[in-house]
Design an enzyme around this catalytic site. Structure first.
Site, mmCIF file in Angstrom:
data_model
loop_
_atom_site.group_PDB
_atom_site.id
_atom_site.type_symbol
_atom_site.label_atom_id
_atom_site.label_comp_id
_atom_site.label_asym_id
_atom_site.label_seq_id
_atom_site.Cartn_x
_atom_site.Cartn_y
_atom_site.Cartn_z
ATOM 1 N NE ARG A 1 -2.165 -0.875 3.597
ATOM 2 C CZ ARG A 1 -2.582 -1.284 4.771
ATOM 3 N NH1 ARG A 1 -3.733 -1.882 4.877
ATOM 4 N NH2 ARG A 1 -1.872 -1.103 5.842
ATOM 5 C CB CYS A 2 4.139 1.972 1.317
ATOM 6 S SG CYS A 2 5.453 3.195 1.401
#
Length: 95
Positions: free
Chosen positions: A10-11
């Site tokens: 998600r980063c």
């Protein structure tokens, strides 16, 4: 030389780091640390390999949200907090 990346899909920085490794022909071992959290022992080893204090790897916003002031804690205390509840900064890749 084998490479391991502690990855958060998600980063965006983590995704960019993984893409950079693959663009260079490196297929790393991927550890999604949100699914397989760090242990305190793993964090100590990782920080030793990086030659970094725990403060350099902790996400300040998440620490503040958890009521933790990194400036007031020892490395041992920060490592324990990180192993229990606080995300680390970005992707970490080691060889």
């Amino acid at each position: 030389m084998p490479v391991r990346i502690y990855h958060n899909p998600r980063c965006s920085t983590s995704r960019k780091t993984l893409a950079l490794l693959r663009d260079k022909g490196v297929e790393p071992e991927i550890v999604e640390y949100l699914n397989t959290p760090y242990t305190a022992a793993q964090l100590k080893t990782l920080l030793g390999q990086l030659k970094m204090p725990a403060r350099a790897l902790i996400r300040k916003k998440e620490a503040a949200e958890a009521g933790i002031d990194p400036a007031k804690l020892s490395d041992e205390q920060l490592i324990a907090a990180m192993a229990k509840q606080i995300d680390v900064k970005n992707a970490v890749a080691i060889t």
